[in-house]
Design a protein around this motif. Structure first.
Motif, PDB file in Angstrom:
ATOM      1  N   LYS A  67      25.234 -17.397  26.297  1.00 50.67           N
ATOM      2  CA  LYS A  67      25.782 -17.581  25.298  1.00 50.67           C
ATOM      3  C   LYS A  67      27.048 -18.376  25.255  1.00 50.67           C
ATOM      4  CE  LYS A  67      24.283 -12.849  23.294  1.00 50.67           C
ATOM      5  NZ  LYS A  67      24.525 -11.495  22.861  1.00 50.67           N
ATOM      6  N   ASN A  92      30.307 -14.242  12.561  1.00 56.14           N
ATOM      7  CA  ASN A  92      31.136 -12.972  12.976  1.00 56.14           C
ATOM      8  C   ASN A  92      30.283 -11.932  12.126  1.00 56.14           C
ATOM      9  OD1 ASN A  92      33.160 -11.427  13.839  1.00 56.14           O
ATOM     10  ND2 ASN A  92      34.184 -11.320  11.873  1.00 56.14           N
ATOM     11  N   LYS A 131      37.079  -7.648  13.791  1.00 56.25           N
ATOM     12  CA  LYS A 131      38.024  -8.801  14.019  1.00 56.25           C
ATOM     13  C   LYS A 131      38.799  -9.481  12.882  1.00 56.25           C
ATOM     14  CE  LYS A 131      35.647  -9.331  18.350  1.00 56.25           C
ATOM     15  NZ  LYS A 131      35.010 -10.290  19.440  1.00 56.25           N
ATOM     16  N   THR A 164      28.052  -6.780  15.136  1.00 61.43           N
ATOM     17  CA  THR A 164      27.607  -6.582  16.261  1.00 61.43           C
ATOM     18  C   THR A 164      28.519  -7.099  17.538  1.00 61.43           C
ATOM     19  OG1 THR A 164      25.727  -8.342  16.310  1.00 61.43           O
ATOM     20  CG2 THR A 164      25.224  -5.830  16.212  1.00 61.43           C
ATOM     21  N   GLU A 165      29.036  -8.593  16.711  1.00 61.68           N
ATOM     22  CA  GLU A 165      29.675  -9.340  17.659  1.00 61.68           C
ATOM     23  C   GLU A 165      30.339 -10.680  17.198  1.00 61.68           C
ATOM     24  OE1 GLU A 165      27.407 -11.627  20.803  1.00 61.68           O
ATOM     25  OE2 GLU A 165      25.765 -11.910  19.489  1.00 61.68           O
ATOM     26  N   THR A 166      31.272 -11.403  17.851  1.00 64.16           N
ATOM     27  CA  THR A 166      31.517 -12.673  17.135  1.00 64.16           C
ATOM     28  C   THR A 166      30.547 -13.612  18.054  1.00 64.16           C
ATOM     29  OG1 THR A 166      33.702 -12.021  16.464  1.00 64.16           O
ATOM     30  CG2 THR A 166      33.459 -14.267  16.825  1.00 64.16           C
ATOM     31  N   GLY A 167      30.037 -14.613  17.648  1.00 67.40           N
ATOM     32  CA  GLY A 167      28.952 -15.305  18.241  1.00 67.40           C
ATOM     33  C   GLY A 167      29.693 -16.548  18.569  1.00 67.40           C
TER      34      GLY A 167
END
Length: 518
Positions: A198, A113, A57, A116-119
């Protein structure tokens, strides 16, 4: 800190950009004949170079946490990249811009970031991203970064005021363990690690939530001071004063509502108006943002920070006071329940000098460098009593590597601050054995320290600034090399011989932390 789900082994498929040169074309140099020190320093730099990665991203290289943390976190990543900036200014910039570019339309900054994901499931902030962005923009004269950071951090402050002030106190509320990055700490016992679904705007239906958190509020305080400075730089005088006023308001609330004088400690105030009495590194975070004035700091220093029964362990600073009954033993991995954390050690550069404790900081830096050299795996945390790193933690952790790098320069080399150069001369120190330091300053000047048999010479653009012929001291100069002061940075009094070009040798008696104008 929130645990990542992937190790560095998983990152092998990502582009490793370690060999991309700094845009300045001149990275800092450090050489010493002390093989043990040089090996540890070189390994730290190698780890940091490997931990320059591209995350999903955002397509530019950032400095990730390393070890088991495959990503960059708001609480620490921007600050770590700021420390690393003389090696990779581009990485420092990117490590801020990634958060600004991934900011949501409502103003929420990502907590992280990751691969696995942007938290967005917690706020997870410690060192204010506004503060590090301002320091970086000012140092590098980056007008675009300044403007983007001001807009983004202003919106983030507004988001926090809207969604993390549900009790209407004006303080910042904690909803989950990851908000403060205090994994496995008794401070958050019984509280879920992340917000429900989340979603950092929600907290679980637990009577003790939400909490008023001193450290989260301190982060906002430091951020508002930075926003005030940014506004001033942008010519927004009225906005600058507004941010300064708002900073003063939250500081007053922290001190009046969350400090317990009889304990000399800051605590969370839970949803039932009970203090969560765990003496933790909340204290160092108050100091990191300069919430406490010198008078209060001196009390905290005597009763807590420099107390060998509390936080001044053989390997400072434990994440929970040694004499707190809730100190967690045996020490598990990734534990903010007592272990001395590399993150805390790295953040200490933000406050020891500010409060006039450079000499004692020297002890702490030496102890951490000794532990790192003895272990050589660069893990997250160590036992504050014996300096043994927790083997269950994975190696190659960026904050530990940065500690080795930054502490080396702060012990025996030259450091660039906002308005001055600090030349730390320690003949006889292990790292100073036939040592040589060289950095290119923000203004493009070449600063060098060269150790001789009985002292050290300092030069700027090849011109001799001074030579310290005996004793241990810090020479403070302005950015052009004009001598300003000598500072006592050894825990014992020193007899210092200083020779300035065109002047006779001057011998001074220098006490610990004593500053003598030149």
């Amino acid at each position: 800190m929130e645990q990542g789900v992937a190790s560095l082994a998983v990152l092998s498929g990502l582009p490793v950009l370690a060999q991309v040169p700094d845009s300045s074309g001149s990275a800092p140099e450090f050489r010493t004949s002390n093989r043990r020190w040089q090996d540890a320093y070189d390994k730290a730099l190698s780890i940091l170079a490997h931990n320059v990665q591209v995350m999903p991203k955002y397509d530019k290289p950032v400095l990730i946490e390393g070890a088991s943390y495959a990503g960059i976190w708001q609480e620490c990543g921007p600050h770590e990249s700021l420390v690393y900036r003389h090696f990779r200014k581009d990485v420092a910039r990117n490590s801020h811009m990634t958060f600004f570019k991934l900011q949501r339309a409502d103003g929420q900054l990502p907590a992280n970031n990751k691969l696995t994901e942007t938290g967005f499931g917690q706020i997870q902030m410690v060192v204010p991203i506004a503060a590090t962005a301002w320091e970086l923009a000012r140092a590098t004269c980056d007008d675009e970064l300044l403007r983007v950071a001001y807009t983004s951090c202003s919106q983030w402050d507004e988001w926090l005021a809207k969604f993390r002030n549900t009790r209407g106190t004006g303080l910042v509320e904690g909803f989950c363990t990851y908000d403060t990055g205090h994994d496995n700490s008794p401070r958050w016992k019984g509280i879920p690690p992340q917000c429900p679904g989340k979603d950092a705007k929600r907290y679980p239906p637990i009577p003790s939530l939400p909490r008023l958190c001193p450290d989260l509020s301190a982060t906002v305080y430091g951020g508002r001071l930075a926003l005030s400075a940014m506004a001033q730089a942008l010519g927004k005088t009225a906005d600058s004063q507004r941010w300064m006023d708002r900073a003063g308001d939250i500081r007053e609330l922290i001190l009046s509502k969350l400090y317990v004088p009889e304990d000399a400690a800051f605590y969370d105030l839970d949803g039932e108006d009970h203090f969560v009495k765990v003496r933790s590194d909340i204290l160092s975070r108050m100091c990191g943002e300069h919430v406490v004035d010198q008078k209060l700091f001196d009390e905290l220093w005597t009763l807590q920070i420099h107390n060998p029964k509390a936080f001044w362990a053989p390997f400072p600073l434990p994440s929970v006071a040694l004499d707190d009954p809730q100190f967690v033993r045996p020490i598990p991995r990734n534990s903010w329940g007592g272990a001395s954390q590399a993150l805390t050690a790295l953040r200490a550069v933000r406050w020891f000098d500010h409060y006039g404790r450079a000499a004692e900081f020297s002890f702490m830096m030496d102890r951490w460098c000794e532990a790192l050299q003895r272990d050589m795996t660069f893990r997250q945390q160590l036992d504050p009593l014996d300096g043994v790193f927790t083997k269950q933690d994975m190696p190659s952790y960026s904050p530990a590597s940065l500690v080795m790098m930054e502490y080396t320069w702060r012990l025996v080399g030259v450091c660039e601050e906002a308005d001055e150069l600090q030349w730390n001369i320690r003949p006889g120190h292990p790292a100073a054995e036939a040592a040589y330091f060289r950095i290119v300053t923000d203004a493009g000047r070449v600063a060098e320290v060269n150790y001789k048999s009985h002292g050290g010479e300092v030069r700027l653009n090849g011109h001799l600034i001074a030579s310290l012929q005996s004793g241990v001291a810090r020479l403070v100069t302005d950015k052009t090399g004009k001598p300003v002061a000598l500072l006592g940075i050894h825990e014992q009094a020193q007899k210092v011989s200083l020779k300035l070009p065109g002047h006779a040798t001057r011998t001074l008696s220098l006490s610990p932390n004593q500053r003598v104008s030149l």
